[in-house]
Design an enzyme around this catalytic site. Structure first.
Site, mmCIF file in Angstrom:
data_model
loop_
_atom_site.group_PDB
_atom_site.id
_atom_site.type_symbol
_atom_site.label_atom_id
_atom_site.label_comp_id
_atom_site.label_asym_id
_atom_site.label_seq_id
_atom_site.Cartn_x
_atom_site.Cartn_y
_atom_site.Cartn_z
ATOM 1 N N PRO A 2 -3.390 -13.375 -36.160
ATOM 2 C CG PRO A 2 -1.274 -12.882 -36.989
ATOM 3 C CD PRO A 2 -1.979 -13.710 -35.964
ATOM 4 C CD GLU A 3 -9.178 -12.674 -38.124
ATOM 5 O OE1 GLU A 3 -9.858 -13.468 -38.786
ATOM 6 O OE2 GLU A 3 -9.364 -12.461 -36.922
ATOM 7 C CE LYS A 55 -5.630 -17.792 -39.461
ATOM 8 N NZ LYS A 55 -6.194 -17.918 -38.126
ATOM 9 C CG ASN A 176 -10.469 -15.228 -31.462
ATOM 10 O OD1 ASN A 176 -11.185 -16.225 -31.584
ATOM 11 N ND2 ASN A 176 -10.403 -14.529 -30.359
ATOM 12 N NE ARG A 269 -7.008 -18.516 -30.750
ATOM 13 C CZ ARG A 269 -6.752 -19.676 -31.332
ATOM 14 N NH1 ARG A 269 -7.713 -20.525 -31.568
ATOM 15 N NH2 ARG A 269 -5.523 -19.969 -31.675
#
Ligand SMILES: [Zn+2]
Length: 284
Positions: A2-3, A55, A176, A269
């Site tokens: 999650p951003e 985060k 990402n 990633r």
């Protein structure tokens, strides 16, 4: 992963629904959390605030107890009216905070712990966070320290710029999806070492990162799950929301070249980029 904007939105939504309400139900599958909650019951406390730090999502209860959760790759918070059917199976529930009207459920949240304010102030992972890209959006004032981000980037001079942007100790908030999108918007090849970029280029990257995260917080949707509602293009077509992320092999929306992708790092990633718009040698 999650951003920052997803966590920020989740915190905002949870805060609006939960703040000021009394906890009527608290559950967790984590023994360390349940043990503290047994000794210091959460039920009966008031939810004071829900906020995001990088985060990390922090739910503060009256009487100096804070629930810290981190979503890592797959975690998400949902909120439901009491009695509503969950969109995820109950076996994915890791932690739950309920009030008379609503229930907030952390699904597959891999990290949850109960802390005092003093524990939080000394928390290694939180203290190590770089400046938060959404700091100004949170506070409404000018707190964001771009020069500090540049100092931290320079300390990671040998890292690829894609890795430095994702490193929460350098700057907090980029995940990402945004990583690839920001580098495309800046016209920067993802695998250049930080040391190959001039200060002006790094500043531009940081500015684009802030703009993108802030814009995605402002164009808010009610959903708390990742990657929904996020857009970096200006297109109103929902199929055209992102420039490069998830578009390997498809034509670049600017130049038509086939988008490339590559897995890097221990957790493999994916990074996406346009080989024509983001050349290693060209300066943006
Ligand atoms: Zn292109």
């Amino acid at each position: 992963m999650p951003e920052g904007d997803t966590i920020f939105r989740a915190a905002g939504t949870l805060h609006r629904v939960l703040a000021g309400k009394e906890v009527t139900r608290f559950e967790s599958v984590y023994p360390a959390v349940t043990r503290i909650a047994d000794d210091h019951p959460i039920v009966g406390r008031t939810i004071e605030s829900v906020s995001a730090r990088g985060k990390h999502l922090l739910i503060a209860f009256s009487g100096d107890l804070i629930l810290r959760t981190h979503m890592r790759m797959n975690g998400s918070w949902h909120i439901y009216p009491s009695g509503a059917r969950w969109q995820r199976p109950a076996r994915d529930m890791r932690v739950l905070v309920g009030t008379r009207d609503a229930v907030a459920v952390g699904f597959n949240v891999p990290i949850a712990e109960l802390l005092t304010a003093r524990n939080l102030a000394r928390h290694r992972e939180i203290q190590a966070l770089g400046p938060d890209l959404l700091a100004d959006a949170v506070s409404g004032t000018s707190l964001f320290d771009r020069a500090e981000v540049l100092r931290r980037m320079r300390a990671h001079g040998r890292d690829a710029i894609a890795g430095a942007l994702l490193d929460q100790r350098v700057v907090a908030g980029v995940g990402n999806v945004f990583k690839s999108e920001i580098l495309f918007l800046a016209g920067v090849y993802p695998f250049l070492p930080v040391s190959a970029l001039a200060d002006a280029e790094l500043e531009r990257l940081v500015d684009i990162s802030r703009e993108q995260l802030t814009a995605n917080v402002m164009s808010r949707s009610q959903t708390l799950s990742p990657a929904v509602g996020r857009r970096t293009t200006r297109s109103l077509d929902p199929r055209e929301k992102l420039w490069v992320y998830g578009r390997g092999g498809k034509p670049c929306r600017r130049c038509g070249a086939a988008i490339e992708s590559k897995k890097t790092g221990l957790d493999a990633r994916l990074t996406y980029w346009c080989p024509a718009c983001q050349r290693p040698g060209s300066s943006p």
